[in-house]
Design an enzyme around this catalytic site. Structure first.
Site, PDB file in Angstrom:
ATOM      1  N   ASP A  52       0.870  -1.279   0.026  1.00  0.00           N
ATOM      2  CA  ASP A  52       0.036   0.129  -0.020  1.00  0.00           C
ATOM      3  C   ASP A  52       0.838   1.018  -0.139  1.00  0.00           C
ATOM      4  OD1 ASP A  52      -3.166   0.216   0.905  1.00  0.00           O
ATOM      5  OD2 ASP A  52      -1.904   1.994   0.977  1.00  0.00           O
ATOM      6  N   ASN A 105      -5.996  -4.149  -6.281  1.00  0.00           N
ATOM      7  CA  ASN A 105      -6.903  -3.634  -5.530  1.00  0.00           C
ATOM      8  C   ASN A 105      -7.066  -2.193  -5.267  1.00  0.00           C
ATOM      9  OD1 ASN A 105      -9.464  -3.860  -3.783  1.00  0.00           O
ATOM     10  ND2 ASN A 105      -7.714  -3.340  -2.291  1.00  0.00           N
ATOM     11  N   TYR A 176     -13.717   8.028 -12.786  1.00  0.00           N
ATOM     12  CA  TYR A 176     -13.511   6.610 -12.002  1.00  0.00           C
ATOM     13  C   TYR A 176     -14.226   5.611 -12.948  1.00  0.00           C
ATOM     14  CZ  TYR A 176     -14.478   3.542  -8.088  1.00  0.00           C
ATOM     15  OH  TYR A 176     -14.502   2.443  -7.318  1.00  0.00           O
ATOM     16  N   LYS A 180     -12.663   2.073 -14.410  1.00  0.00           N
ATOM     17  CA  LYS A 180     -12.890   0.753 -14.170  1.00  0.00           C
ATOM     18  C   LYS A 180     -13.499   0.079 -15.061  1.00  0.00           C
ATOM     19  CE  LYS A 180     -12.197   0.985  -9.534  1.00  0.00           C
ATOM     20  NZ  LYS A 180     -11.232   0.069  -8.952  1.00  0.00           N
ATOM     21  N   ILE A 209     -19.673  -0.328  -0.665  1.00  0.00           N
ATOM     22  CA  ILE A 209     -19.170  -1.235   0.406  1.00  0.00           C
ATOM     23  C   ILE A 209     -18.772  -0.067   1.357  1.00  0.00           C
ATOM     24  CG2 ILE A 209     -17.342  -3.024   0.988  1.00  0.00           C
ATOM     25  CD1 ILE A 209     -19.292  -3.983  -1.285  1.00  0.00           C
ATOM     26  N   THR A 211     -16.488   1.293   3.449  1.00  0.00           N
ATOM     27  CA  THR A 211     -15.077   1.501   3.673  1.00  0.00           C
ATOM     28  C   THR A 211     -14.994   3.081   4.085  1.00  0.00           C
ATOM     29  OG1 THR A 211     -14.526   1.951   1.431  1.00  0.00           O
ATOM     30  CG2 THR A 211     -14.493  -0.710   2.299  1.00  0.00           C
TER      31      THR A 211
HETATM   32  P1  NAP Z   1      -9.909   2.119   0.810  1.00  0.00           P
HETATM   33  O1  NAP Z   1     -10.558   1.716   2.013  1.00  0.00           O
HETATM   34  O2  NAP Z   1      -9.659   3.711   0.640  1.00  0.00           O
HETATM   35  O3  NAP Z   1      -8.680   1.448   0.457  1.00  0.00           O
HETATM   36  C1  NAP Z   1      -7.949   1.936  -0.748  1.00  0.00           C
HETATM   37  C2  NAP Z   1      -6.405   1.744  -0.228  1.00  0.00           C
HETATM   38  O4  NAP Z   1      -5.628   1.923  -1.438  1.00  0.00           O
HETATM   39  C3  NAP Z   1      -6.051   2.795   0.763  1.00  0.00           C
HETATM   40  O5  NAP Z   1      -5.256   1.916   1.743  1.00  0.00           O
HETATM   41  C4  NAP Z   1      -4.921   3.624   0.097  1.00  0.00           C
HETATM   42  O6  NAP Z   1      -4.173   4.419   0.582  1.00  0.00           O
HETATM   43  C5  NAP Z   1      -4.645   2.596  -1.119  1.00  0.00           C
HETATM   44  N1  NAP Z   1      -4.123   3.565  -2.465  1.00  0.00           N
HETATM   45  C6  NAP Z   1      -4.696   4.600  -2.955  1.00  0.00           C
HETATM   46  N2  NAP Z   1      -4.045   4.897  -3.824  1.00  0.00           N
HETATM   47  C7  NAP Z   1      -2.684   4.087  -3.925  1.00  0.00           C
HETATM   48  C8  NAP Z   1      -1.647   4.242  -4.962  1.00  0.00           C
HETATM   49  N3  NAP Z   1      -1.511   4.886  -5.868  1.00  0.00           N
HETATM   50  N4  NAP Z   1      -0.741   3.219  -4.780  1.00  0.00           N
HETATM   51  C9  NAP Z   1      -0.884   2.161  -3.675  1.00  0.00           C
HETATM   52  N5  NAP Z   1      -2.158   2.256  -2.681  1.00  0.00           N
HETATM   53  C10 NAP Z   1      -2.857   3.228  -3.150  1.00  0.00           C
HETATM   54  O7  NAP Z   1     -11.086   1.977  -0.294  1.00  0.00           O
HETATM   55  P2  NAP Z   1     -11.698   0.488  -0.605  1.00  0.00           P
HETATM   56  O8  NAP Z   1     -13.279   0.803  -0.490  1.00  0.00           O
HETATM   57  O9  NAP Z   1     -11.087  -0.778   0.136  1.00  0.00           O
HETATM   58  O10 NAP Z   1     -11.230   0.293  -2.312  1.00  0.00           O
HETATM   59  C11 NAP Z   1     -10.322  -0.754  -2.843  1.00  0.00           C
HETATM   60  C12 NAP Z   1     -10.780  -0.982  -4.089  1.00  0.00           C
HETATM   61  O11 NAP Z   1     -12.265  -1.262  -4.390  1.00  0.00           O
HETATM   62  C13 NAP Z   1     -10.764   0.509  -4.943  1.00  0.00           C
HETATM   63  O12 NAP Z   1     -10.198  -0.085  -6.146  1.00  0.00           O
HETATM   64  C14 NAP Z   1     -12.033   0.769  -5.129  1.00  0.00           C
HETATM   65  O13 NAP Z   1     -12.174   1.674  -6.255  1.00  0.00           O
HETATM   66  C15 NAP Z   1     -12.822  -0.558  -5.317  1.00  0.00           C
HETATM   67  N6  NAP Z   1     -14.018  -0.354  -5.016  1.00  0.00           N
HETATM   68  C16 NAP Z   1     -14.613  -0.050  -3.787  1.00  0.00           C
HETATM   69  C17 NAP Z   1     -16.200   0.526  -3.447  1.00  0.00           C
HETATM   70  C18 NAP Z   1     -16.729   0.732  -2.307  1.00  0.00           C
HETATM   71  O14 NAP Z   1     -17.667   0.842  -2.263  1.00  0.00           O
HETATM   72  N7  NAP Z   1     -15.752   0.831  -1.294  1.00  0.00           N
HETATM   73  C19 NAP Z   1     -16.847  -0.038  -4.827  1.00  0.00           C
HETATM   74  C20 NAP Z   1     -16.462  -0.571  -5.873  1.00  0.00           C
HETATM   75  C21 NAP Z   1     -14.968  -0.755  -6.089  1.00  0.00           C
HETATM   76  P3  NAP Z   1      -4.304   5.781   1.303  1.00  0.00           P
HETATM   77  O15 NAP Z   1      -5.377   5.580   2.232  1.00  0.00           O
HETATM   78  O16 NAP Z   1      -3.016   6.105   1.624  1.00  0.00           O
HETATM   79  O17 NAP Z   1      -4.803   6.387  -0.037  1.00  0.00           O
END
Ligand code: NAP
Length: 269
Positions: A52, A105, A176, A180, A209, A211
């Protein structure tokens, strides 16, 4: 050993984990879906590299796994930087000897590039570029590094995080959505390209989700968005992890180039 094999343990029969013996690399492993997946992978017997931008968070994830008796390392990575992605893959191979499973991810939301609540014509060019760099190019760079190593060791399974935004339009999220949709396309293409190399490539498409990523949009539009979800609730990160775990396991051996919605019915309605 195949996932699901039963073996003797001091006279008792126990089920081996779905990912027993496998080495896994997870980006975005410090938080949310990535952390939940790292924890589930370890429960299912995998050795896990949690990578990360947020190294402290990744270290926390790795410590949680080790405290529970598993094996894990934490790695720092900026997924849009080819050199850092290569170093991440090298460090995983150095620690575990190979990469059997990869979950690409890490990602950012429109709010992270200053473009939340903006329709297409109002997105900034800078924000659009950063979105594509992290959410699309970052996945491609990870696949590039992982596939080369998987080819050398006889195969593997890759899961990319797409989204319902990788399958349909989502107002005020154009950069976004573009990224995607790109991830869904990359997944299908690589799924075809490596189908005879014992490398499977699939994508998971989460709905809304709970988060850190969704906190801002839920605070503004939570009721409106939940009305669009047949299950009338947000998903839990662990519910995405379950799908990723199955896709990385030998139980999904004939599944490749596919995108799986885990969205409480959003895409069906
Ligand atoms: P999250 O809790 O914000 O986790 C994302 C993680 O990725 C964070 O630890 C973040 O670090 C890290 N990150 C961001 N930019 C990065 C980079 N350039 N290099 C390395 N690490 C990086 O979000 P999440 O909801 O778990 O999302 C995970 C994935 O699921 C993402 O691809 C998101 O688009 C996808 N997704 C999420 C949802 C939802 O509803 N949550 C729905 C559809 C898809 P920092 O905190 O330091 O930025």
């Amino acid at each position: 050993m195949l996932a699901g094999d039963i073996h003797a343990d001091g006279g008792k029969s126990v089920m081996a984990g779905m990912l027993a013996g496998k080495a896994a690399l997870i980006t975005g492993g410090a938080n949310g879906i990535g952390r939940a997946t790292a924890l589930l992978f370890a429960e299912e017997g995998a050795r896990v590299a949690a990578a990360d931008l947020n190294l402290e968070g990744a270290e926390e994830t790795a410590a949680m796994i080790r405290e529970a008796g598993g094996e894990a390392i934490a790695l720092s990575v900026e997924v849009s930087d080819a050199g850092q992605v290569e170093a991440m893959a090298d460090a995983t191979v150095e620690a575990f000897g190979r990469i059997d499973c990869a979950f690409n991810n890490a990602g950012i939301a429109p709010v992270n590039v200053g473009n939340n609540a903006k329709r297409t014509h109002n997105w900034s060019e800078e924000g659009f570029d950063r979105m594509i760099e992290v959410n699309l190019k970052g996945v491609w760079l990870c696949m590039k590094s992982e596939i080369g190593r998987m080819l050398e060791t006889g195969g593997g399974a890759i899961v990319n995080t797409s989204s319902i935004a990788g399958l349909a339009g989502l107002p005020t999220s154009s950069g976004y959505v573009a990224a995607k949709h790109g991830v869904s396309g990359l997944t299908r293409t690589a799924g075809i390209e490596y189908a005879t190399d014992n490398i499977r490539v699939n994508a998971v498409c989460p709905g809304f989700i709970a988060t850190d990523m969704t906190r801002e949009v839920m605070s503004r539009r939570g009721n409106e968005l939940m009305a669009l979800v047949p299950a009338r609730r947000m998903g839990e990160a662990r519910e995405i992890a379950e799908m990723v775990c199955w896709l990385c396991s030998d139980r999904s051996g004939f599944v490749t180039g596919a995108t799986y919605n885990v969205d409480g019915g959003y895409m069906a309605s």
